[in-house]
Design a protein around this motif. Sequence first.
Motif, short mmCIF file in Angstrom:
data_model
loop_
_atom_site.label_atom_id
_atom_site.label_comp_id
_atom_site.label_asym_id
_atom_site.label_seq_id
_atom_site.Cartn_x
_atom_site.Cartn_y
_atom_site.Cartn_z
N GLU A 3 0.82 -1.20 0.00
CA GLU A 3 0.00 0.00 0.00
C GLU A 3 0.87 1.26 0.00
O GLU A 3 0.59 2.22 -0.71
N ARG A 26 2.46 1.57 -3.38
CA ARG A 26 1.46 1.97 -4.37
C ARG A 26 1.19 3.49 -4.28
O ARG A 26 1.16 4.18 -5.29
N ASP A 27 1.07 3.97 -3.07
CA ASP A 27 0.82 5.40 -2.91
C ASP A 27 2.00 6.24 -3.42
O ASP A 27 1.82 7.32 -3.99
N THR A 28 3.18 5.72 -3.22
CA THR A 28 4.37 6.43 -3.70
C THR A 28 4.40 6.47 -5.22
O THR A 28 4.71 7.50 -5.83
N GLU A 45 1.87 8.98 -6.39
CA GLU A 45 2.40 10.33 -6.17
C GLU A 45 3.37 10.72 -7.29
O GLU A 45 3.31 11.82 -7.84
#
Lengths: 582, 582
Positions: free
Chosen positions: B258, B261-263, B266
């Motif tokens: 997670e 994935r967020d990185t 971004e």
Amino acid sequence: MSDSFATADSAAASGALAGAREPGEAKNTAPVDAVTCGPIYSSSKAFVDVPCEDAGDCGTLHIPWRRIELTNDSTFDVYDTSGPYTAYAEDGSDCHDLADGLPRLREGWTHPVPSGGASTQLAWARAGFVTPEVRFIAAREGFEPEFVRAEVAAGRAVIPANHKHPECEPMVIGKAFMTKINANIGNSAVTSSISEEVEKMVWATRWGADTVMDLSTGKDIHDTREWILRNSPVPIGTVPIYQALEKVNGDPVKLTWELYRDTIIEQCEQGVDYMTVHAGVLLRYVPLAAKRVTGIVSRGGSIMAAWCLAHHQESFLYTHFGELCEILREYDVTFSLGDGLRPGSIADANDEAQLAELRTLGELTGIAKSYGVQVMIEGPGHVPMDKIVENVRLEEEWCEEAPFYTLGPLATDIAPGYDHITSAIGAAMIAQAGTAMLCYVTPKEHLGLPNRDDVKTGVITYKIAAHSADLAKGHPKAQERDDALSTARFEFRWRDQFALALDPDTAVEYHDETLPAEPAKTAHFCSMCGPKFCSMRISQDIREYAAENGLDTVEAIEAGMAEKSEEFAEAGNRVYLPIDAK
Amino acid sequence: MSDSFATADSAAASGALAGAREPGEAKNTAPVDAVTCGPIYSSSKAFVDVPCEDAGDCGTLHIPWRRIELTNDSTFDVYDTSGPYTAYAEDGSDCHDLADGLPRLREGWTHPVPSGGASTQLAWARAGFVTPEVRFIAAREGFEPEFVRAEVAAGRAVIPANHKHPECEPMVIGKAFMTKINANIGNSAVTSSISEEVEKMVWATRWGADTVMDLSTGKDIHDTREWILRNSPVPIGTVPIYQALEKVNGDPVKLTWELYRDTIIEQCEQGVDYMTVHAGVLLRYVPLAAKRVTGIVSRGGSIMAAWCLAHHQESFLYTHFGELCEILREYDVTFSLGDGLRPGSIADANDEAQLAELRTLGELTGIAKSYGVQVMIEGPGHVPMDKIVENVRLEEEWCEEAPFYTLGPLATDIAPGYDHITSAIGAAMIAQAGTAMLCYVTPKEHLGLPNRDDVKTGVITYKIAAHSADLAKGHPKAQERDDALSTARFEFRWRDQFALALDPDTAVEYHDETLPAEPAKTAHFCSMCGPKFCSMRISQDIREYAAENGLDTVEAIEAGMAEKSEEFAEAGNRVYLPIDAK
């Protein structure tokens, strides 16, 4: 520049260096204090003794090595071209007086006289004799003496060692051996001095030049060469046509065979070990070169082409080649048959002019060998990568596998200022294909004369090309140094990584730019990633953890030891040990 | 270093650069005055207009070139990666404000929506559409747009161009095209600043970097990337795991899918064009690497290996690869599938760990392409010359000929301080064998972070390797520049020789060291040989004489025109014209 070195006592200098020098020729420009003495980083000079049994009367041979002291209490010996200069004290204060010259290492060595009458390494090898030079070389290279002898006998290797250059430490040029490199030095009409040239020789051999060519074209050609020869631990090569041209004030049309012959004898007497002779530039090849993008780029080649055209006669180097062989044979000077029509641009590579000359060099190779004279063949120049291997193939086919000695080649024309690199690409590839010696190119090629830094950069760059080729050819022992350095790198033995490098000083300097503090020399990380990201360190931690926990095989992994993974997670901080500098 | 550049107005900077940046994230460390603007030696920025017919709505495309002004009243255009920076005035006084970012070149371009739904260059190419990017690239490379489209459709070429990076000038990476080079920049925990990194990007592209990877690992990762992206005319690549690791304070065990994935999202939102993903480092390969001389040397590889081992689970990059594809597809971000297990030493080259990972990258290539995502494959590393071609052969066989993108490889380990050269040898060879993009290595590799000079040295060195390969591959137009430079060299057009060089400034500097006088720039000799020995000049004289006297063919020579030779002898001084500097 002439005020940058001490002026020696003229009488003493001329006495010590008398040798082949004509009385009265001695100049008071002795470069006495101008050379670099002292050991290389973390290294000392070591000698390994080899008995000189059955190789003539030479007592015990002392084989020179650079012995690298490692921090894990071991040592690593590397092939050493630096002569006694690296054996002196750190500050060089006990360096020998250049006016005395180097010890005359080979003076006491004796050789048999083969029935053929030629006193050359080729003749001796053919007659089955293992000479002191062959035995010395075998120990340096890690081969059996008999193998070295056989390669020389076949003409696949040469040992450039003029009887009159006893200071020279024997070395071999041949594709079965370590790829060698040559550094060109020499003043020109425009710049530089004797002092600078002697220091360039010492400096080049310090960093690994296996031979040095003195290409001086300006004033003091004879004296410059004398100082270099008497102080050189490596073979010295020349292009005698340069000095001959000086004698006729630079007008090639005035050159004659007699004048050239006298120049050759003068240089043979001084002790020159190999000579570039552009005997393959024939009259009928000149028009082939005239159509090129860059014509004739070899100085010797253009001089001979001008002569042939002016006299409308065949080159005197070609028509008198037999006499040349007789002279060189007397001293055991090695021919380096020059590629006067080498391509000077990508456009001209492998063209008719170049290949026509190469065929003629093949013819001359056979003649020289019939006289018992050693021969190597010079090669290009500027060649795109896809045409490099063809050069070696043709040279071997046409020239009886005589050692190939190439200038680069440069793989592209578009990077003046970086031609050490454009040519290192070509040099590594042509050496991999079988070239025995690489003539270095410095960053100043096409732009100016190399200074001290350029000479070093050229030498180190060519050591890289030569060593890369030795690795690719599977030369015995080549990979040992890579493995030693990489192991030191992985174990964060920074000092050992520097010491095992081709240029420890630059490695230290670059490291210190970012992390100058002394503890950083033993730190388990470096400035590229910082302490948290060091892959080497993580990798070591993984290795240790895996071994300790039985996770070091694929089978163990696949057995699915989930409990082990929990332990690792708990011990996770082991991957990031606190920075320690012990 | 933070005091070495101006502090921008924080509000203005955050406004202009808002983009994907979170409000309040803006830092007042804008590197406004820190970059190099102004033309390259004897060159100007030129644009050639190409109508954007049938390629979507993009008006007229302005294809950028560096136009070299030659002294013979001609010009020579070269491929140009420098963006608008070289279009500003000599003193750079009119340089754009970095806070404004570059013009958003691709903002108005529209693209069709293929039936498959993917808005990627791969999907469009497969559907038969010639996009504005394809047309732009075709004009830059000198190919038909249809050919470019077909290569992209086949997956043999990629166009890294995130929809959110409209400032980027389209370029292609594929073996049919010019070999590309990448320059790595990025701060680390130990040193460097945003300002320095933006300047490194500008500086690297000035000298020819085709893409730039921001490998920052220290503070300000997001902001550094934002400044770089908004001001970069070339595609930007990253290794997102570095930022992800920062978010968990450097402990790889704490990484999660997670968070990763967020990185990724971004960075996609910011406009990163391609991303290195080490999804091929599988749990079962870790023990293979543990036995090596240098273990795992890829930072991303070692991080993922540590994670896999700690959790005793398969890598989340591998198990979530489909989700990754969905994210990258949305932005048309290109995968650069990382070689986390690349060899870090000659001893480890082409070993089981490396090749096991490569097979997995092949599997992932197929998956990515099934999602319509563009893919390239990263390669080694340290490889001896005899094992280089095998790397390309296996990559092409296992990875569907996806563009290969290699780091060097270094052909030997023993020259820290010179690894731009050890790796240029390997890079040239691997590019000749079919590698599409070369990641540069600087002289500081293994020792420290590259400074400005190192970045330039790395870029120029890699331009040499890439161009040498293009020559060897027979890339259309590659040899034109060599021929133009060599012709200038032969005609003593010194200024043109400098201008056509990859690095004119260094060529001028080296020339001036020996012969600084202005007349020397037009002299018909140079410092290497001096006026009397210049082979080029003799060669020119020979050519002219031979042509004027009908001696310019082999037949004429063989006809034996002895009388001509006498004339030449009489006119012998023509070979040595008085030095003139006109």
